[in-house]
Design a protein around this motif. Sequence first.
Motif, mmCIF file in Angstrom:
data_model
loop_
_atom_site.group_PDB
_atom_site.id
_atom_site.type_symbol
_atom_site.label_atom_id
_atom_site.label_comp_id
_atom_site.label_asym_id
_atom_site.label_seq_id
_atom_site.Cartn_x
_atom_site.Cartn_y
_atom_site.Cartn_z
ATOM 1 N N GLU A 121 30.342 -59.507 -34.058
ATOM 2 C CA GLU A 121 30.764 -59.579 -32.659
ATOM 3 C C GLU A 121 29.845 -60.484 -31.846
ATOM 4 O O GLU A 121 30.296 -61.277 -31.027
ATOM 5 C CB GLU A 121 30.786 -58.174 -32.054
ATOM 6 C CG GLU A 121 31.238 -58.130 -30.603
ATOM 7 C CD GLU A 121 31.392 -56.712 -30.069
ATOM 8 O OE1 GLU A 121 31.590 -56.553 -28.852
ATOM 9 O OE2 GLU A 121 31.322 -55.751 -30.874
ATOM 10 N N ARG A 122 28.531 -60.355 -32.073
ATOM 11 C CA ARG A 122 27.571 -61.118 -31.279
ATOM 12 C C ARG A 122 27.632 -62.611 -31.585
ATOM 13 O O ARG A 122 27.261 -63.434 -30.757
ATOM 14 C CB ARG A 122 26.159 -60.608 -31.531
ATOM 15 C CG ARG A 122 25.872 -59.226 -30.959
ATOM 16 C CD ARG A 122 24.380 -58.951 -30.988
ATOM 17 N NE ARG A 122 24.042 -57.662 -30.411
ATOM 18 C CZ ARG A 122 23.753 -56.580 -31.122
ATOM 19 N NH1 ARG A 122 23.791 -56.634 -32.452
ATOM 20 N NH2 ARG A 122 23.432 -55.448 -30.529
ATOM 21 N N THR A 123 28.076 -62.968 -32.773
ATOM 22 C CA THR A 123 28.072 -64.380 -33.180
ATOM 23 C C THR A 123 29.440 -65.038 -33.046
ATOM 24 O O THR A 123 29.627 -66.160 -33.508
ATOM 25 C CB THR A 123 27.583 -64.504 -34.639
ATOM 26 O OG1 THR A 123 28.438 -63.734 -35.494
ATOM 27 C CG2 THR A 123 26.150 -64.002 -34.764
ATOM 28 N N ALA A 124 30.376 -64.339 -32.398
ATOM 29 C CA ALA A 124 31.734 -64.887 -32.274
ATOM 30 C C ALA A 124 31.855 -65.897 -31.144
ATOM 31 O O ALA A 124 32.937 -66.407 -30.877
ATOM 32 C CB ALA A 124 32.738 -63.757 -32.077
ATOM 33 N N GLY A 125 30.746 -66.179 -30.482
ATOM 34 C CA GLY A 125 30.764 -67.195 -29.432
ATOM 35 C C GLY A 125 31.606 -66.796 -28.251
ATOM 36 O O GLY A 125 31.701 -65.634 -27.886
ATOM 37 N N GLY A 126 32.245 -67.787 -27.639
ATOM 38 C CA GLY A 126 33.049 -67.543 -26.447
ATOM 39 C C GLY A 126 34.437 -67.030 -26.736
ATOM 40 O O GLY A 126 35.276 -66.976 -25.831
ATOM 41 N N ARG A 127 34.717 -66.623 -27.965
ATOM 42 C CA ARG A 127 36.064 -66.172 -28.313
ATOM 43 C C ARG A 127 36.275 -64.683 -28.055
ATOM 44 O O ARG A 127 37.382 -64.178 -28.214
ATOM 45 C CB ARG A 127 36.371 -66.521 -29.768
ATOM 46 C CG ARG A 127 36.555 -68.019 -29.985
ATOM 47 C CD ARG A 127 36.698 -68.362 -31.449
ATOM 48 N NE ARG A 127 35.446 -68.189 -32.172
ATOM 49 C CZ ARG A 127 35.297 -68.393 -33.474
ATOM 50 N NH1 ARG A 127 36.346 -68.748 -34.206
ATOM 51 N NH2 ARG A 127 34.119 -68.232 -34.063
ATOM 52 N N ILE A 128 35.200 -63.964 -27.683
ATOM 53 C CA ILE A 128 35.321 -62.560 -27.308
ATOM 54 C C ILE A 128 34.863 -62.416 -25.863
ATOM 55 O O ILE A 128 33.773 -62.861 -25.495
ATOM 56 C CB ILE A 128 34.479 -61.649 -28.218
ATOM 57 C CG1 ILE A 128 34.967 -61.747 -29.666
ATOM 58 C CG2 ILE A 128 34.539 -60.207 -27.737
ATOM 59 C CD1 ILE A 128 34.205 -60.866 -30.631
#
Length: 458
Positions: free
Chosen positions: A176-183
């Motif tokens: 979740e933390r590394t999904a960038g601006g997609r979450i």
Amino acid sequence: MNASAAEQPLPVAVIGAGPVGLAAAAHLLERGIEPLVLEAGPSAGTAVRGWAHVRLFSPWAEVVDPAAEKLLGPTGWVRPDGTAYPSGGDWAEQYLQPLADALGERVHYDATVTGVARTGRDRIVDSGREEQPFTVHVEFADGREERFLARAVVDASGTWSTPNPLGADGLPALGERTAGGRISYRIPDLQDPAVRARFAGRRTAVVGTGASAFTALAHLADLAKRAEGTHAVWVLRRGITGNTYGGGEADELPARGALGLRARAAVEDGHATALTGFRTAAVEPRGERLVLVAEDGRRSDPVDQVVVLTGLRPDLSFLSEVRLGLDERLQAPVELAPLIDPNQHSCGTVYPHGAKELAHPEKDVYLVGMKSYGRAPTFLAMTGYEQVRSLAAALAGDHEAAARVELTLPETGVCGGAGLFDEPDAAQGGAGCCSAPAAPQVLSIGIGVPVATPRGGC
């Protein structure tokens, strides 16, 4: 007032210049107590401005504090039509900012509170503790650090800055933390062209089952009618039951019922697909897209964006050196927690409460407003205004007034969340965040007397 001015009467530090924090300042002034308001953002109602595009479910009559209105009177402020429903932006611009301006230099902006403690005492030390004032550590946006002395601390900083994560266990899902601006963790403002471009023609997972999720689903369904390829995947941790969408046409609050019906229509019309019993454990990249992985190993189809609307939680990190008495589940004051437990209550069955229920082992520290509710979603602005009226009386030594709760409540109302900004006509039909306009009922009760009477305000 800073620590070098200790010979002056000490103010009460109010953390947060949102609706309840500013109301606290107004009530303190009314009692002859000087407030010092510390706002992390650049203006009043910074958190409210974060959902400026969302319309409240409560009318103006229920979101203006009486003491604040008295303070605003001499400035020439004109109260908006009490039957109209403001957006978050309206609330901030037409009420919160004028109120902060009326408080003048008592309000400090770009002032982030990083710690609260008893002067010269960490949380371990008992000796002479209550005789010491509080020291409030503040970092300003320009890099300055200051310490302010205060006779009491009222934390009205809310929960907006700490949304719950995607993970069903309360922790961030793997990836979740590394999904960038997609979450993202807010209702998207699809009236903003730049935001709309991120969602148009794309698949979006909406995680959550409250009215915020309903609002996002309704907006995405509207966009799908104009932008081919737009689709929502509604991720629910439970199955769909008879009350998943609320009361529908039978709802006592028409606009809230209409919101649930629009979410249902989004699914039934094919603009959204429901993914039920899906408790997210991980997020996996799939090229430029994301796949959600459930605890049972199921995988969603790839999506372009994920909108997580699973609630909020309090930030307690800067209160580590004061002694708080918090419920182990809700992170709310221990006496308040049973009254607001979402397993037992909607906001329509939370009875008015004040300084007694908000007290902690550390004398003269209060969490108020949304923050006092911890992780419970049943908070009302009217209830928050009553909280600060009571604690201002307690700090002034008027214990009879602190113990008495006097609150005007609508006859109907249960919690519903956010409204649809683009449906003012529906909103005028009678819904509030947690209430509908109705003949008011005035209650005058002792705090220790349980009452289960519906009430309004958001």
